[in-house]
Design a protein around this motif. Sequence first.
Motif, PDB file in Angstrom:
ATOM      1  N   PRO A 192      -4.701   2.710  -2.408  1.00 17.24           N
ATOM      2  CA  PRO A 192      -4.413   2.925  -3.826  1.00 17.24           C
ATOM      3  C   PRO A 192      -3.548   1.876  -4.517  1.00 17.24           C
ATOM      4  O   PRO A 192      -3.594   1.765  -5.741  1.00 17.24           O
ATOM      5  CB  PRO A 192      -3.721   4.287  -3.849  1.00 17.24           C
ATOM      6  N   THR A 193      -2.781   1.081  -3.763  1.00 13.85           N
ATOM      7  CA  THR A 193      -1.890   0.099  -4.395  1.00 13.85           C
ATOM      8  C   THR A 193      -1.906  -1.218  -3.614  1.00 13.85           C
ATOM      9  O   THR A 193      -2.221  -1.247  -2.423  1.00 13.85           O
ATOM     10  CB  THR A 193      -0.431   0.601  -4.425  1.00 13.85           C
TER      11      THR A 193
ATOM     12  N   LYS B 159      -5.137  11.282  -3.739  1.00 11.79           N
ATOM     13  CA  LYS B 159      -5.886  11.467  -4.981  1.00 11.79           C
ATOM     14  C   LYS B 159      -5.022  11.027  -6.143  1.00 11.79           C
ATOM     15  O   LYS B 159      -3.802  10.922  -6.032  1.00 11.79           O
ATOM     16  CB  LYS B 159      -6.354  12.904  -5.143  1.00 11.79           C
ATOM     17  N   ARG B 160      -5.678  10.759  -7.255  1.00 11.37           N
ATOM     18  CA  ARG B 160      -4.958  10.374  -8.457  1.00 11.37           C
ATOM     19  C   ARG B 160      -5.387  11.252  -9.611  1.00 11.37           C
ATOM     20  O   ARG B 160      -6.443  11.896  -9.558  1.00 11.37           O
ATOM     21  CB  ARG B 160      -5.153   8.909  -8.782  1.00 11.37           C
TER      22      ARG B 160
ATOM     23  N   TRP C 110      -2.471   2.688  -9.379  1.00  9.78           N
ATOM     24  CA  TRP C 110      -2.310   3.965 -10.054  1.00  9.78           C
ATOM     25  C   TRP C 110      -1.409   4.879  -9.243  1.00  9.78           C
ATOM     26  O   TRP C 110      -1.450   4.877  -8.016  1.00  9.78           O
ATOM     27  CB  TRP C 110      -3.663   4.632 -10.269  1.00  9.78           C
ATOM     28  N   GLU C 111      -0.594   5.665  -9.951  1.00  4.78           N
ATOM     29  CA  GLU C 111       0.186   6.696  -9.266  1.00  4.78           C
ATOM     30  C   GLU C 111      -0.799   7.614  -8.545  1.00  4.78           C
ATOM     31  O   GLU C 111      -1.880   7.909  -9.056  1.00  4.78           O
ATOM     32  CB  GLU C 111       1.009   7.517 -10.270  1.00  4.78           C
TER      33      GLU C 111
ATOM     34  N   LYS D 286     -12.260  15.472  -4.655  1.00  5.91           N
ATOM     35  CA  LYS D 286     -11.294  14.731  -5.461  1.00  5.91           C
ATOM     36  C   LYS D 286     -10.209  14.063  -4.623  1.00  5.91           C
ATOM     37  O   LYS D 286      -9.341  13.387  -5.146  1.00  5.91           O
ATOM     38  CB  LYS D 286     -10.666  15.645  -6.511  1.00  5.91           C
ATOM     39  N   THR D 287     -10.264  14.250  -3.319  1.00  9.76           N
ATOM     40  CA  THR D 287      -9.302  13.620  -2.422  1.00  9.76           C
ATOM     41  C   THR D 287     -10.010  12.523  -1.636  1.00  9.76           C
ATOM     42  O   THR D 287     -11.049  12.759  -1.026  1.00  9.76           O
ATOM     43  CB  THR D 287      -8.706  14.649  -1.441  1.00  9.76           C
TER      44      THR D 287
END
Length: 184
Positions: free
Chosen positions: A106-107, A122-123, A137-138, A149-150
């Motif tokens: 994610p980052t 998930k975001r 994104w956080e 969604k995960t």
Amino acid sequence: KYPYPIEPNLAKTGKTIFTDHCSKCHGTYGKEDTYPNLLIPASIIQTDSLLYKANHQNPQFIAWFNKSWFAKGDLPAKLEPANGYMAPPLDGVWATAPYLHNGSVPTIEAVLNSSIRPTYWKRDFNHPVYNTQSLGWEFSSADQPDGKKTYNTKLPGYSNSGHYFGNKLSDQERKALLEYLKTL
């Protein structure tokens, strides 16, 4: 262009770290920019292999690609099967989360430090918040998968393994490198 403040001295230190540790694969940026266009072998990059095995080694896909418009014109491309991935250019990389070829990290901070990569995450797509420290994104981590969604890095093709090159950097070096990547 990165829309938030950048600490210039830290970014300057990060540029040196980038040049010493990252530019061989990802190129150089500025007035004399270069892009090496390298295929990084799977044995070195160690990221999830399903994409190159599924698409780029499928005989029908290779035949189609090499007869398509991609293979015509002044600069024709030719697809040759290989076990690995092209190291991408990093212009605007801060804005392209999530990371790796399959979006499993994610980052950028987690790309550079594999020990903090979440297994399940998930975001919030309804209220997205950009993390200016980690560059992405956080997100929230989970202890187990929670439906569609995960992001589940245990599924085939979704692994967040590989690209361990940043692990050898110190926390301060990674922080400086993140600051430099904001300038690209």
